[in-house]
Write an enzyme that holds these catalytic residues in place. Structure first.
Site, PDB file in Angstrom:
ATOM      1  N   GLU A 132       0.823  -1.206   0.000  1.00 14.60           N
ATOM      2  CA  GLU A 132       0.000   0.000   0.000  1.00 14.60           C
ATOM      3  C   GLU A 132       0.857   1.256   0.000  1.00 14.60           C
ATOM      4  O   GLU A 132       1.945   1.275   0.572  1.00 14.60           O
ATOM      5  CB  GLU A 132      -0.841   0.047   1.284  1.00 14.60           C
ATOM      6  CG  GLU A 132      -1.782  -1.109   1.419  1.00 14.60           C
ATOM      7  CD  GLU A 132      -2.430  -1.148   2.792  1.00 14.60           C
ATOM      8  OE1 GLU A 132      -3.177  -2.093   3.050  1.00 14.60           O
ATOM      9  OE2 GLU A 132      -2.173  -0.233   3.597  1.00 14.60           O
ATOM     10  N   CYS A 165       2.917   8.443   1.712  1.00 18.64           N
ATOM     11  CA  CYS A 165       3.300   7.478   2.751  1.00 18.64           C
ATOM     12  C   CYS A 165       3.577   6.162   2.040  1.00 18.64           C
ATOM     13  O   CYS A 165       2.707   5.632   1.339  1.00 18.64           O
ATOM     14  CB  CYS A 165       2.166   7.337   3.760  1.00 18.64           C
ATOM     15  SG  CYS A 165       2.490   6.062   4.987  1.00 18.64           S
ATOM     16  N   CYS A 184       5.078  -7.005   7.425  1.00 26.64           N
ATOM     17  CA  CYS A 184       6.002  -6.364   8.379  1.00 26.64           C
ATOM     18  C   CYS A 184       6.489  -7.405   9.369  1.00 26.64           C
ATOM     19  O   CYS A 184       5.699  -8.218   9.847  1.00 26.64           O
ATOM     20  CB  CYS A 184       5.280  -5.230   9.102  1.00 26.64           C
ATOM     21  SG  CYS A 184       6.342  -4.396  10.291  1.00 26.64           S
ATOM     22  N   CYS A 210       3.605  -5.833  15.731  1.00 23.87           N
ATOM     23  CA  CYS A 210       3.005  -5.128  16.855  1.00 23.87           C
ATOM     24  C   CYS A 210       1.632  -5.755  17.098  1.00 23.87           C
ATOM     25  O   CYS A 210       0.893  -6.035  16.150  1.00 23.87           O
ATOM     26  CB  CYS A 210       2.822  -3.644  16.536  1.00 23.87           C
ATOM     27  SG  CYS A 210       4.370  -2.796  16.255  1.00 23.87           S
ATOM     28  N   CYS A 261      -1.550  -4.162  15.387  1.00 25.60           N
ATOM     29  CA  CYS A 261      -1.474  -3.720  13.986  1.00 25.60           C
ATOM     30  C   CYS A 261      -1.889  -4.794  12.991  1.00 25.60           C
ATOM     31  O   CYS A 261      -1.607  -5.980  13.175  1.00 25.60           O
ATOM     32  CB  CYS A 261      -0.035  -3.293  13.703  1.00 25.60           C
ATOM     33  SG  CYS A 261       0.274  -2.989  11.963  1.00 25.60           S
ATOM     34  N   GLY A 299       5.910  -2.356   6.819  1.00 26.68           N
ATOM     35  CA  GLY A 299       7.301  -2.778   6.928  1.00 26.68           C
ATOM     36  C   GLY A 299       8.137  -1.943   7.875  1.00 26.68           C
ATOM     37  O   GLY A 299       7.737  -0.867   8.303  1.00 26.68           O
ATOM     38  N   GLU A 300       9.299  -2.496   8.221  1.00 25.67           N
ATOM     39  CA  GLU A 300      10.266  -1.802   9.077  1.00 25.67           C
ATOM     40  C   GLU A 300      11.417  -1.343   8.168  1.00 25.67           C
ATOM     41  O   GLU A 300      12.228  -2.166   7.712  1.00 25.67           O
ATOM     42  CB  GLU A 300      10.750  -2.768  10.169  1.00 25.67           C
ATOM     43  CG  GLU A 300      12.032  -2.348  10.883  1.00 25.67           C
ATOM     44  CD  GLU A 300      11.994  -0.923  11.447  1.00 25.67           C
ATOM     45  OE1 GLU A 300      11.053  -0.591  12.176  1.00 25.67           O
ATOM     46  OE2 GLU A 300      12.916  -0.137  11.134  1.00 25.67           O
ATOM     47  N   SER A 327      10.284   6.144   9.635  1.00 28.85           N
ATOM     48  CA  SER A 327       9.690   5.704  10.890  1.00 28.85           C
ATOM     49  C   SER A 327      10.192   4.308  11.224  1.00 28.85           C
ATOM     50  O   SER A 327      10.087   3.393  10.407  1.00 28.85           O
ATOM     51  CB  SER A 327       8.169   5.689  10.720  1.00 28.85           C
ATOM     52  OG  SER A 327       7.578   5.141  11.862  1.00 28.85           O
ATOM     53  N   SER A 373       8.984   4.708  16.799  1.00 28.77           N
ATOM     54  CA  SER A 373       7.692   4.224  17.309  1.00 28.77           C
ATOM     55  C   SER A 373       7.903   3.622  18.685  1.00 28.77           C
ATOM     56  O   SER A 373       8.292   2.462  18.815  1.00 28.77           O
ATOM     57  CB  SER A 373       7.124   3.169  16.366  1.00 28.77           C
ATOM     58  OG  SER A 373       6.950   3.731  15.089  1.00 28.77           O
ATOM     59  N   HIS A 398       5.539   3.793  21.527  1.00 31.59           N
ATOM     60  CA  HIS A 398       4.241   3.185  21.872  1.00 31.59           C
ATOM     61  C   HIS A 398       4.072   2.767  23.325  1.00 31.59           C
ATOM     62  O   HIS A 398       2.966   2.417  23.746  1.00 31.59           O
ATOM     63  CB  HIS A 398       3.905   1.980  20.988  1.00 31.59           C
ATOM     64  CG  HIS A 398       3.908   2.290  19.521  1.00 31.59           C
ATOM     65  ND1 HIS A 398       3.505   3.507  19.019  1.00 31.59           N
ATOM     66  CD2 HIS A 398       4.281   1.548  18.436  1.00 31.59           C
ATOM     67  CE1 HIS A 398       3.624   3.494  17.697  1.00 31.59           C
ATOM     68  NE2 HIS A 398       4.102   2.340  17.323  1.00 31.59           N
ATOM     69  N   CYS A 404      -2.537   0.970   8.864  1.00 29.11           N
ATOM     70  CA  CYS A 404      -1.643   0.313   7.916  1.00 29.11           C
ATOM     71  C   CYS A 404      -2.020  -1.153   7.736  1.00 29.11           C
ATOM     72  O   CYS A 404      -2.318  -1.862   8.673  1.00 29.11           O
ATOM     73  CB  CYS A 404      -0.187   0.436   8.364  1.00 29.11           C
ATOM     74  SG  CYS A 404       0.091  -0.192  10.006  1.00 29.11           S
TER      75      CYS A 404
HETATM   76  S1  SF4 Z   1       2.670  -0.846  13.544  1.00 24.99           S
HETATM   77 FE1  SF4 Z   1       4.258  -0.580  11.961  1.00 24.99          FE
HETATM   78  S2  SF4 Z   1       6.007  -1.694  12.822  1.00 24.99           S
HETATM   79 FE2  SF4 Z   1       4.223  -2.415  13.949  1.00 24.99          FE
HETATM   80  S3  SF4 Z   1       3.576  -4.272  12.830  1.00 24.99           S
HETATM   81 FE3  SF4 Z   1       2.425  -2.494  12.021  1.00 24.99          FE
HETATM   82  S4  SF4 Z   1       3.585  -1.838  10.225  1.00 24.99           S
HETATM   83 FE4  SF4 Z   1       4.933  -3.117  11.475  1.00 24.99          FE
END
Ligand code: SF4
Length: 356
Positions: free
Chosen positions: A102, A115, A122, A126, A129, A171-172, A203, A226, A228, A345
């Site tokens: 995306e 973005c 990813c 998390c 997510c 993704g990271e 990010s 990030s 959190h 995301c």
């Molecule tokens: S919040 Fe960002 S880093 Fe965490 S799993 Fe989702 S896409 Fe990956």
């Protein structure tokens, strides 16, 4: 922690977005073409944003054909888009190998932000997510990362030229380090997309070694970390991938980044109702932000189907913000945009991908 993780990008064709003026000159020299042809090609691609080699009208027909036969310009096919009333458009792109990612176009008063994603899926997983649910399938190549920004720039449709690029999609980025840095250089280069480094944000969930490496790249991009959660215990619960990285290590790496680039770090903090949004969390976050000399971006959580996390009320998010500001932290509450169009995301990709 998986800093050394290597994930293949699959077989990639010779993609024009992978080239610098030097590499393109050398390739065109093999065709017997003078060096300035490379500059002409890049000008067509990035300045005039042509979609095909046949539009490069100051090149001979024979050369255009040769380029067509040798390079891929745009690889992805747009397979879906969703628009929200506030102008945010989210695109689902399908790459040549069938994988999808995306990218999002986010208009604001005087700017337009792309973005973009750096991986398919990813690895970070998390717990709150959508993208994290399926893990990572592969890295995107540098050209595929650049192509997303070019795609959004191209789709501006009179809504103003692209001014900002954020590596905040799927993704990271720092787990796909080489491709990310190469794409950053192309997006920033005057021969490339020519977006100022200060208008580019990477990010990351926080990989200390890679953050130090990035500090040495002499790119003055903004780093968004990030966080959190303000304590290791809570952070490890929300981000199991970050298990072996302590907040103290992140503070150290962030200080190195700040010292060598002069760029203040932004701490990203997704507010999850009754999980990390209590006054004690705000007080702990003040401590981290002070040690890191960072500003704080609070983000209201976008609920994900099938996950138990909830979005806090505006009132409790406002109180959290207030507490940070009273302690002198430069903090903002980011309006979550595009919620109506699968804004969190990975949601669009998940919805469009049938279960196995
Ligand atoms: S919040 Fe960002 S880093 Fe965490 S799993 Fe989702 S896409 Fe990956």
């Amino acid at each position: 922690m998986m800093e050394a993780e290597r994930i293949t990008t699959g077989t990639q064709p010779d993609h024009l977005f992978d080239h610098t003026p030097e590499t393109l000159r050398s390739t065109l020299a093999d065709y017997g073409e003078p060096g300035y042809r490379a500059d002409q090609v890049l000008e067509w691609v990035y300045r005039h944003q042509v979609r095909g080699f046949d539009e490069m009208t100051n090149l001979s027909k024979a050369l255009r054909q040769r380029l067509e036969d040798s390079f891929v310009l745009y690889e992805a096919e747009e397979v879906h888009q969703s628009r929200s009333p506030d102008g945010v458009v989210k695109y689902l792109l399908r790459w040549a190998d069938g994988e999808t990612t995306e990218c999002v176009s986010i208009p604001a008063d005087d700017r337009r932000t792309a973005c973009i994603s750096t991986q398919v899926g990813c690895p970070v997983q998390c717990s709150f997510c959508a993208s994290g649910k399926e893990g990572v399938r592969r890295n995107l190549s540098s050209s595929q990362i650049v192509e997303q920004a070019m795609f959004v720039a191209h789709r501006a449709e009179g809504a103003g030229r692209l001014t900002n690029v954020v590596f905040m999609g799927m993704g990271e980025p720092l787990a796909n380090y080489a491709a990310t840095v190469s794409a950053l250089r192309t997006i920033n280069a005057s021969w490339g997309m020519d977006i100022g480094a200060r208008k580019i944000t990477v990010s990351t969930i926080g990989l200390p070694t890679q953050i130090r490496r990035l500090a040495e790249e002499r790119l003055q991009v903004t780093l968004a970390l990030s966080l959190h959660a303000p304590t290791d215990e809570l952070r490890r619960r929300l981000i199991p991938w970050a298990e072996s990285v302590s907040i103290a290590e992140l503070v150290e790496a962030a200080r190195v980044y700040f010292d060598s680039t002069g760029r203040e770090i932004t701490l990203e903090y997704v507010l999850l109702a009754d999980v990390n949004d209590q006054p004690e969390h705000a007080r702990q976050l003040v401590g981290v932000a002070r040690r890191m000399r960072s500003n704080v971006n609070l983000i209201l959580y976008n609920p994900v189907d099938g996950l138990d996390y909830r979005r806090p009320s505006d009132r409790s998010a406002g109180a959290f913000l207030q507490l940070l500001r009273e302690k002198g932290i430069n903090a903002h509450l980011r309006t979550s945009r595009g919620l109506e169009v699968d804004g969190a995301c990975g949601q669009l990709r998940r919805r469009m991908t049938p279960p196995p």
